[in-house]
Design a protein around this motif. Structure first.
Motif, PDB file in Angstrom:
ATOM      1  N   GLU A 142       0.834  -1.202   0.000  1.00 35.17           N
ATOM      2  CA  GLU A 142       0.000   0.000   0.000  1.00 35.17           C
ATOM      3  C   GLU A 142       0.873   1.259   0.000  1.00 35.17           C
ATOM      4  OE1 GLU A 142      -3.567  -1.644   2.840  1.00 35.17           O
ATOM      5  OE2 GLU A 142      -1.504  -1.546   3.592  1.00 35.17           O
ATOM      6  N   LEU A 143       1.980   1.197   0.731  1.00 34.27           N
ATOM      7  CA  LEU A 143       2.916   2.316   0.756  1.00 34.27           C
ATOM      8  C   LEU A 143       3.549   2.498  -0.623  1.00 34.27           C
ATOM      9  CD1 LEU A 143       4.474   4.551   2.212  1.00 34.27           C
ATOM     10  CD2 LEU A 143       6.085   2.784   3.003  1.00 34.27           C
ATOM     11  N   VAL A 144       3.915   1.401  -1.261  1.00 37.03           N
ATOM     12  CA  VAL A 144       4.486   1.474  -2.622  1.00 37.03           C
ATOM     13  C   VAL A 144       3.482   2.111  -3.577  1.00 37.03           C
ATOM     14  CG1 VAL A 144       5.301   0.101  -4.581  1.00 37.03           C
ATOM     15  CG2 VAL A 144       6.072  -0.447  -2.263  1.00 37.03           C
ATOM     16  N   ASP A 145       2.218   1.723  -3.484  1.00 35.15           N
ATOM     17  CA  ASP A 145       1.180   2.316  -4.340  1.00 35.15           C
ATOM     18  C   ASP A 145       1.035   3.810  -4.076  1.00 35.15           C
ATOM     19  OD1 ASP A 145       0.639  -0.148  -5.500  1.00 35.15           O
ATOM     20  OD2 ASP A 145      -1.150  -0.527  -4.267  1.00 35.15           O
ATOM     21  N   TRP A 146       1.096   4.192  -2.804  1.00 35.91           N
ATOM     22  CA  TRP A 146       0.974   5.606  -2.423  1.00 35.91           C
ATOM     23  C   TRP A 146       2.136   6.398  -3.024  1.00 35.91           C
ATOM     24  CZ3 TRP A 146       1.204   7.569   3.331  1.00 35.91           C
ATOM     25  CH2 TRP A 146       0.644   8.849   3.423  1.00 35.91           C
ATOM     26  N   ILE A 147       3.328   5.852  -2.924  1.00 33.80           N
ATOM     27  CA  ILE A 147       4.504   6.509  -3.510  1.00 33.80           C
ATOM     28  C   ILE A 147       4.330   6.624  -5.015  1.00 33.80           C
ATOM     29  CG2 ILE A 147       6.986   6.261  -3.976  1.00 33.80           C
ATOM     30  CD1 ILE A 147       7.155   4.868  -1.160  1.00 33.80           C
ATOM     31  N   SER A 148       3.908   5.543  -5.649  1.00 29.96           N
ATOM     32  CA  SER A 148       3.721   5.523  -7.097  1.00 29.96           C
ATOM     33  C   SER A 148       2.690   6.559  -7.543  1.00 29.96           C
ATOM     34  CB  SER A 148       3.289   4.118  -7.529  1.00 29.96           C
ATOM     35  OG  SER A 148       3.072   4.075  -8.910  1.00 29.96           O
ATOM     36  N   ASP A 149       1.611   6.698  -6.796  1.00 27.81           N
ATOM     37  CA  ASP A 149       0.565   7.665  -7.130  1.00 27.81           C
ATOM     38  C   ASP A 149       1.077   9.102  -7.117  1.00 27.81           C
ATOM     39  OD1 ASP A 149      -1.270   5.618  -7.388  1.00 27.81           O
ATOM     40  OD2 ASP A 149      -2.248   5.993  -5.454  1.00 27.81           O
ATOM     41  N   HIS A 150       2.091   9.376  -6.292  1.00 27.00           N
ATOM     42  CA  HIS A 150       2.554  10.759  -6.125  1.00 27.00           C
ATOM     43  C   HIS A 150       4.023  10.954  -6.506  1.00 27.00           C
ATOM     44  CE1 HIS A 150      -1.183  12.055  -4.401  1.00 27.00           C
ATOM     45  NE2 HIS A 150      -1.161  11.015  -3.589  1.00 27.00           N
ATOM     46  N   ILE A 151       4.552  10.063  -7.310  1.00 26.50           N
ATOM     47  CA  ILE A 151       5.977  10.125  -7.636  1.00 26.50           C
ATOM     48  C   ILE A 151       6.374  11.463  -8.253  1.00 26.50           C
ATOM     49  CG2 ILE A 151       5.996   9.110  -9.954  1.00 26.50           C
ATOM     50  CD1 ILE A 151       8.262   7.290  -8.357  1.00 26.50           C
ATOM     51  N   GLY A 152       5.482  12.039  -9.037  1.00 25.53           N
ATOM     52  CA  GLY A 152       5.766  13.326  -9.665  1.00 25.53           C
ATOM     53  C   GLY A 152       5.804  14.490  -8.694  1.00 25.53           C
ATOM     54  N   ASN A 153       5.259  14.297  -7.507  1.00 28.11           N
ATOM     55  CA  ASN A 153       5.217  15.368  -6.500  1.00 28.11           C
ATOM     56  C   ASN A 153       6.349  15.289  -5.484  1.00 28.11           C
ATOM     57  OD1 ASN A 153       2.729  16.383  -7.536  1.00 28.11           O
ATOM     58  ND2 ASN A 153       1.679  14.732  -6.470  1.00 28.11           N
TER      59      ASN A 153
ATOM     60  N   ALA B 123      16.837   9.277  -2.599  1.00 28.44           N
ATOM     61  CA  ALA B 123      16.922   8.424  -1.403  1.00 28.44           C
ATOM     62  C   ALA B 123      16.196   7.097  -1.620  1.00 28.44           C
ATOM     63  CB  ALA B 123      16.341   9.150  -0.195  1.00 28.44           C
ATOM     64  N   LEU B 124      15.139   7.121  -2.434  1.00 28.43           N
ATOM     65  CA  LEU B 124      14.387   5.903  -2.743  1.00 28.43           C
ATOM     66  C   LEU B 124      15.013   5.109  -3.889  1.00 28.43           C
ATOM     67  CD1 LEU B 124      10.745   7.313  -2.542  1.00 28.43           C
ATOM     68  CD2 LEU B 124      11.825   5.716  -0.938  1.00 28.43           C
ATOM     69  N   GLY B 125      16.051   5.672  -4.523  1.00 29.76           N
ATOM     70  CA  GLY B 125      16.679   4.992  -5.656  1.00 29.76           C
ATOM     71  C   GLY B 125      15.901   5.181  -6.941  1.00 29.76           C
ATOM     72  N   ILE B 126      15.130   6.264  -7.022  1.00 35.31           N
ATOM     73  CA  ILE B 126      14.349   6.570  -8.220  1.00 35.31           C
ATOM     74  C   ILE B 126      15.085   7.643  -9.000  1.00 35.31           C
ATOM     75  CG2 ILE B 126      12.164   7.482  -9.093  1.00 35.31           C
ATOM     76  CD1 ILE B 126      10.908   6.457  -6.427  1.00 35.31           C
ATOM     77  N   TYR B 127      15.454   7.305 -10.218  1.00 30.88           N
ATOM     78  CA  TYR B 127      16.189   8.235 -11.067  1.00 30.88           C
ATOM     79  C   TYR B 127      15.356   8.545 -12.286  1.00 30.88           C
ATOM     80  CZ  TYR B 127      20.011   6.751  -8.125  1.00 30.88           C
ATOM     81  OH  TYR B 127      20.789   6.480  -7.032  1.00 30.88           O
TER      82      TYR B 127
END
Length: 137
Positions: free
Chosen positions: A108-119, A127-131
């Motif tokens: 659920e946390l992963v989905d929440w992050i995914s929903d707002h990745i642009g923000n 820090a999350l390893g997202i480039y």
């Protein structure tokens, strides 16, 4: 991880702040305080955040329950949220439901992050390893 949760809440329109570890002065604890309002409603949250691997236990829920006990009446208008990077058992979810604590765990946390990745801020993404890599179309 508290700062990640703060950013996610802000992306959903909350005013959020990370609380000091000594904010409640006892076993009671919440890492993030958030609120938002519109013409009809006001929503106030206390969020306990745990960065665990595997499974999280009920400790975070007990810390939120202690806020209600130690500060009876003072924060009755706050909803309590337990966020963990780990998985949780069905038993923990039942305990949380009885305690009126909402659980956001692992996927659920992963989905929440995914929903707002642009923000999310550049620092949080790193820090999350997202480039983000530019693409030529």
């Amino acid at each position: 991880m508290e700062y990640l949760v703060r950013e996610l809440l802000e992306a959903e329109g909350y005013d959020a702040q990370v609380l000091a570890k000594t904010h409640f002065g006892s076993f009671a604890d919440a890492d993030v305080k958030a609120s938002r309002s519109d013409r009809c409603t006001v929503v106030k949250l206390f969020v306990q955040v745990k960065h665990h691997q595997g499974f999280s236990n009920e400790h975070g829920i007990h810390q939120l329950e202690e806020i209600r006990k130690a500060h009876a009446g003072e924060y009755d208008d706050h909803e309590h949220i337990f966020v963990t990077s780990a998985s949780v058992s069905d038993e923990l979810r039942k305990t949380a439901e009885k305690s009126q604590v909402t659980v956001i765990a692992g996927p659920e946390l992963v989905d929440w992050i995914s929903d707002h990745i642009g923000n999310l801020s550049k620092e949080t993404k790193l820090a999350l390893g997202i480039y983000e890599v530019p693409a030529v179309i």
